[in-house]
Motif scaffolding. Structure first.
Motif, PDB file in Angstrom:
ATOM      1  N   ALA A  57      -2.437   9.679   9.258  1.00 39.30           N
ATOM      2  CA  ALA A  57      -1.989  10.482   8.803  1.00 39.30           C
ATOM      3  C   ALA A  57      -1.285   9.918   7.073  1.00 39.30           C
ATOM      4  O   ALA A  57      -1.025  10.658   6.313  1.00 39.30           O
ATOM      5  CB  ALA A  57      -0.632  10.997   9.237  1.00 39.30           C
ATOM      6  N   ARG A 115      14.946   8.606  -2.644  1.00 38.54           N
ATOM      7  CA  ARG A 115      14.046   9.093  -1.905  1.00 38.54           C
ATOM      8  C   ARG A 115      12.689   8.076  -1.333  1.00 38.54           C
ATOM      9  O   ARG A 115      11.890   8.756  -1.120  1.00 38.54           O
ATOM     10  CB  ARG A 115      13.654  10.358  -2.309  1.00 38.54           C
ATOM     11  N   LYS A 116      13.308   6.915  -1.404  1.00 37.88           N
ATOM     12  CA  LYS A 116      12.257   5.838  -0.849  1.00 37.88           C
ATOM     13  C   LYS A 116      12.071   6.124   0.565  1.00 37.88           C
ATOM     14  O   LYS A 116      13.021   6.362   1.349  1.00 37.88           O
ATOM     15  CB  LYS A 116      12.431   4.534  -1.024  1.00 37.88           C
ATOM     16  N   LYS A 175       0.922  -1.266   0.022  1.00 36.02           N
ATOM     17  CA  LYS A 175      -0.043   0.145   0.110  1.00 36.02           C
ATOM     18  C   LYS A 175       0.836   1.134   0.013  1.00 36.02           C
ATOM     19  O   LYS A 175       0.330   2.258  -0.282  1.00 36.02           O
ATOM     20  CB  LYS A 175      -0.787   0.019   1.314  1.00 36.02           C
ATOM     21  N   CYS A 176       2.031   1.173   0.572  1.00 31.67           N
ATOM     22  CA  CYS A 176       2.999   2.310   0.808  1.00 31.67           C
ATOM     23  C   CYS A 176       3.239   2.974  -0.606  1.00 31.67           C
ATOM     24  O   CYS A 176       3.871   2.305  -1.564  1.00 31.67           O
ATOM     25  CB  CYS A 176       4.005   2.217   1.643  1.00 31.67           C
ATOM     26  N   THR A 177       2.871   4.297  -0.844  1.00 29.80           N
ATOM     27  CA  THR A 177       3.259   5.000  -1.963  1.00 29.80           C
ATOM     28  C   THR A 177       4.732   5.802  -2.149  1.00 29.80           C
ATOM     29  O   THR A 177       5.005   6.387  -2.818  1.00 29.80           O
ATOM     30  CB  THR A 177       2.339   5.781  -2.741  1.00 29.80           C
ATOM     31  N   HIS A 178       5.169   5.865  -0.615  1.00 23.85           N
ATOM     32  CA  HIS A 178       6.563   6.537  -0.582  1.00 23.85           C
ATOM     33  C   HIS A 178       6.476   7.967  -0.892  1.00 23.85           C
ATOM     34  O   HIS A 178       7.224   8.684  -1.124  1.00 23.85           O
ATOM     35  CB  HIS A 178       7.662   5.989  -1.470  1.00 23.85           C
ATOM     36  N   CYS A 179       5.107   8.344  -0.228  1.00 24.77           N
ATOM     37  CA  CYS A 179       4.904   9.905  -0.405  1.00 24.77           C
ATOM     38  C   CYS A 179       5.768  10.861   0.261  1.00 24.77           C
ATOM     39  O   CYS A 179       6.514  11.895  -0.004  1.00 24.77           O
ATOM     40  CB  CYS A 179       3.544  10.238  -0.577  1.00 24.77           C
ATOM     41  N   GLY A 180       5.677  10.317   1.445  1.00 23.80           N
ATOM     42  CA  GLY A 180       6.561  11.023   2.668  1.00 23.80           C
ATOM     43  C   GLY A 180       5.469  11.683   3.647  1.00 23.80           C
ATOM     44  O   GLY A 180       6.165  12.558   4.651  1.00 23.80           O
ATOM     45  N   ALA A 181       4.064  11.727   3.611  1.00 23.65           N
ATOM     46  CA  ALA A 181       3.436  12.269   4.441  1.00 23.65           C
ATOM     47  C   ALA A 181       3.751  12.035   5.859  1.00 23.65           C
ATOM     48  O   ALA A 181       3.327  12.661   6.810  1.00 23.65           O
ATOM     49  CB  ALA A 181       1.945  11.918   4.063  1.00 23.65           C
ATOM     50  N   VAL A 207       6.683  11.524   7.314  1.00 27.57           N
ATOM     51  CA  VAL A 207       7.841  11.822   7.891  1.00 27.57           C
ATOM     52  C   VAL A 207       8.041  12.851   8.899  1.00 27.57           C
ATOM     53  O   VAL A 207       8.372  12.584   9.962  1.00 27.57           O
ATOM     54  CB  VAL A 207       8.757  12.269   6.587  1.00 27.57           C
ATOM     55  N   PRO A 229      -1.935   8.609   3.813  1.00 29.20           N
ATOM     56  CA  PRO A 229      -2.668   8.828   2.720  1.00 29.20           C
ATOM     57  C   PRO A 229      -3.433   7.479   2.363  1.00 29.20           C
ATOM     58  O   PRO A 229      -4.546   7.278   2.090  1.00 29.20           O
ATOM     59  CB  PRO A 229      -2.441   9.796   1.720  1.00 29.20           C
ATOM     60  N   PRO A 230      -2.369   6.559   1.707  1.00 29.09           N
ATOM     61  CA  PRO A 230      -2.973   5.317   1.349  1.00 29.09           C
ATOM     62  C   PRO A 230      -3.380   3.978   2.342  1.00 29.09           C
ATOM     63  O   PRO A 230      -3.469   3.106   2.187  1.00 29.09           O
ATOM     64  CB  PRO A 230      -1.757   4.868   0.163  1.00 29.09           C
TER      65      PRO A 230
END
Lengths: 136, 406
Positions: free
Chosen positions: A126, A108-109, A85-91, A93, A128-129
Motif C-alpha cells: 500500500a 504532519r510527519k 524511501k518514506c515520503t510521509h504521504c500518509g497512504a 494511515v 507508494p514509494p
C-alpha cells in the motif's frame, strides 16, 4: 508473573506440516492468538503469535520451539520503515488495521509506532514509494 | 499599497525580502491585520509533494557511430518503453509507462514495482540506465540495433516536462461497494472504510492564488528540487468550476504545465511510486512563490484548511462510470482532523499528498529567496481564467462504423 508477547515463528520446510503451536497450549499451558500465518506444504512458513502465560511456562515454551528448529524473533523487528524511501504521504494511515501509523503535529510527519504493528504486511504494497519492508 | 515584481527582486538581491510560507502567513495576517501584513510581506511561498501522473522527461542521447534513428522503432529504458516519434535521438519517457513484461493486473491487485517514474528517479539520482533500441535503418541512419548504458550526465539535454501538475483542489475518494478497491488514490476499504484526499490544502500553490493573479506562463518555480518554469496551463485546466465566496474552487480546477532542467533536480523530490492494483507514477515536488503585490493577493494567500472545500466521490461506481455524483463536500480542516462524517458514518481519513514534504519545499524556496538565490519572474502571459470561460469537456464519444476510412 504473567507475560504476553508478540513473536514471529519462522518454520523451516521440514516442520511446516507438524502441529507445533497447539503443544504450546497443551504442554505449557500458554494461550496463543494467531495474528497472521503463511504455511504452505514443503516450503518455509511463518506464524505471528501473541503468546500469553506465566513467565516460567513462557520461557519453557520458547525453549521447546527453539529446540524444534523454529527461529523466533520479536514481532516489532519484522516490519521496518526505510526512512530514506518514506515520503510521509500518509497512504498507510487508514490501511493499517492496528493504527500503527500516527500523524504527528505540527508538520504532519507520519510516525510508525512499532509497538502497535502486528506485521500483517498490508502496508508493504500500500506504500507508494515502497518504504515498508518485511525483515526476517 | 502596491508593489511590483521588480521592487521585490531588488529587495531579494539586497537580502532584505520578507518571505513567509503559506502556513505562517495565516497567523501573521490574523495578528497584524491584512494591510499591515501586506506592507511587510514581500513573498509567500507555497508547496506540494504528491503523485502527478502527467509527468515525464525528454532527452537527447547523442549520435552513435554509425548513426541510428530511433524514430518509429522501439526504445526501452530499463525495459520501460519510451516514445521516439520525434527526431533521430530524442526520447520521451512518461511517468506511468510499464515494462512490456510487467504482469499488470493479471493477478489483481498487481504490484507495479517499476516503471517510468522509477526510471526518472534513477536518472536524476545519477544511476546508469540500460538503454535498448531497435530501428529499421535508412541510408543516412544505417544502424538497426543499439544497446548501451546511459547516464544523465552524458545526455545532451534532459528536461522534466509535466503537462498536468499542481491540481487546484481534488476529489476525496471513498468506496461504497462491499469489496476493497485499488485506485490511483490508494487502497479504499469497503463500505466507507476510509477516505483519501490528495492536496497540500492551505500550502497548495494554486489554492493560494485561486484566480491566477500572479502565477502565469513564465513564472519561475521550485521544481523537483531545482528550478523550473510554468510553461502553459496544464491539461484539463478547468477554471470555471463552482467556487466559494473566497473564490476557492470547490473541486479540481486549474492545473499547470511545468518544465525544467532535470540535471539540476534531485531524486528527493522526484520519486517513482507504485500504486497497488493501479500502476506506477511519479511524486513531484513543486513550490511556487506568490509575490504580494497588493493586499488582495495577500488575502487570497491567507486561505486556511477550513476555507477549502473538497468533493467526496465514490470510486467504486461514480468515478469509474463517469457519473458526476458528489456524496458530500468536506473541508480540509475536517479531513485533517482524522475523520469525516458521511451518511452517519465516521470515516477515517488519510492523505496521499505529503504535507510535511510540501512544508519542507515551501521552506526551502523561502530560504532560496531570502538568500538571494532565487528571483521572481514576471509572467509573460496569464493562465486562462474565469473570464475565458474554458471548461474541460468529457470525451465526445461517436460510434465507429465498420470499414471506416481515416
Amino acid at each position: 508473573m504473567k507475560v504476553s508477547k508478540k513473536i514471529v515463528l519462522h518454520f523451516p520446510a521440514r516442520l511446516v506440516e507438524e502441529a507445533i503451536a497447539c503443544r504450546l497450549a497443551k504442554d505449557f499451558d500458554l494461550q496463543f492468538n494467531i495474528l497472521k500465518a503463511s504455511i504452505i506444504p514443503d516450503s518455509e512458513g511463518f506464524i505471528v503469535l501473541e503468546l500469553t502465560g506465566e513467565q516460567e511456562a513462557y520461557d519453557q515454551g520458547i525453549r521447546f520451539l527453539t529446540r524444534a528448529g523454529i527461529h523466533i524473533e520479536a514481532l516489532s523487528q519484522s516490519v521496518v520503515r526505510n526512512e530514506d524511501k518514506c515520503t510521509h504521504c500518509g497512504a498507510c494511515v487508514t490501511v493499517c488495521p492496528t493504527e500503527a501509523f500516527e500523524i504527528e503535529p505540527p508538520n504532519r510527519k507520519i510516525h510508525f509506532n512499532h509497538t502497535k504493528c502486528i506485521a500483517c504486511g498490508v502496508c508493504l504494497k500500500a506504500c507508494p514509494p515502497r518504504a515498508m519492508e518485511l525483515h526476517f | 499599497m502596491q508593489r511590483t515584481i521588480e521592487d521585490i527582486n531588488l529587495k531579494i538581491k539586497a537580502g532584505k525580502a520578507v518571505v513567509v510560507n503559506a502556513e505562517e502567513v495565516i497567523g501573521i495576517v490574523a495578528k497584524k491585520g491584512l494591510s499591515r501584513a501586506a506592507r511587510e510581506i514581500d513573498v509567500v511561498t507555497t508547496g506540494t509533494f504528491s503523485p502527478m501522473c502527467s509527468s515525464g522527461v525528454y532527452f537527447n542521447i547523442g549520435h552513435s557511430k554509425p548513426r541510428i534513428k530511433l524514430e518509429a522503432g522501439k526504445t526501452f529504458l530499463n525495459d520501460v518503453p519510451a516514445y521516439t516519434g520525434f527526431a533521430a535521438t530524442d526520447v520521451m519517457l512518461g511517468a506511468t509507462a510499464l515494462p512490456e513484461g510487467d504482469p499488470r493486473n493479471k493477478m489483481h491487485p498487481g504490484d507495479f514495482n517499476y516503471g517510468g517514474g522509477h526510471v526518472i528517479e534513477d536518472l536524476v539520482s545519477g544511476k546508469d540506465v540500460y538503454f535498448s533500441a531497435t530501428a529499421y535503418g535508412t541510408n543516412c541512419y544505417p544502424r538497426k540495433k543499439l544497446e548501451t548504458w546511459i547516464n544523465m550526465k552524458d545526455l545532451n539535454e534532459a528536461v522534466l516536462c509535466n503537462f498536468r501538475n499542481a491540481y487546484q483542489n481534488y476529489n476525496v475518494a471513498v468506496n461504497l461497494s462491499d469489496k476493497t478497491i485499488y485506485t490511483y488514490l490508494g487502497i479504499l476499504k469497503p463500505r466507507l472504510g476510509n477516505a483519501v484526499y490528495c492536496s497540500a490544502g492551505q500550502l497548495s500553490p494554486l489554492l493560494n492564488d485561486p484566480l491566477y493573479k500572479t502565477i502565469g506562463i513564465g513564472s519561475r518555480i521550485f521544481l523537483g528540487g531545482g528550478t523550473g518554469f510554468v510553461a502553459w496551463q496544464g491539461t484539463q485546466h478547468n477554471p470555471t468550476v463552482p467556487r466559494t465566496e473566497k473564490q476557492i474552487p470547490k473541486k479540481g480546477a486549474g492545473t499547470l504545465t511545468l518544465i525544467g532542467d532535470l540535471k539540476q533536480m534531485n531524486a528527493r523530490w522526484l520519486r517513482g511510486i507504485s500504486m497497488q492494483g493501479y500502476g506506477v507514477s511519479l511524486s513531484v515536488g513543486i513550490g511556487i512563490p506568490i509575490p504580494i503585490l497588493n493586499p488582495e493577493i495577500l488575502e487570497y494567500a491567507t486561505i486556511t484548511d477550513d476555507d477549502i472545500i473538497a468533493p467526496v466521490m465514490d470510486y467504486s461506481k461514480a468515478y469509474p462510470q463517469n457519473i458526476p455524483e458528489i456524496l458530500a463536500e468536506v473541508s480540509y480542516g475536517r479531513l485533517k482532523s482524522g475523520s469525516i462524517c458521511i451518511n452517519n458514518h465516521d470515516i477515517p481519513t488519510s492523505s496521499l499528498s505529503s504535507y510535511s514534504g510540501a512544508l519542507e519545499i515551501a521552506n526551502t524556496l523561502k530560504g532560496w529567496i531570502k538568500r538571494g538565490e532565487f528571483l521572481l519572474s514576471e509572467p509573460v502571459a496569464p493562465l486562462p481564467g474565469l473570464e475565458d470561460g474554458s471548461s474541460t469537456k468529457p470525451l465526445n464519444y461517436r460510434p465507429v462504423e465498420r470499414n471506416n476510412n481515416y
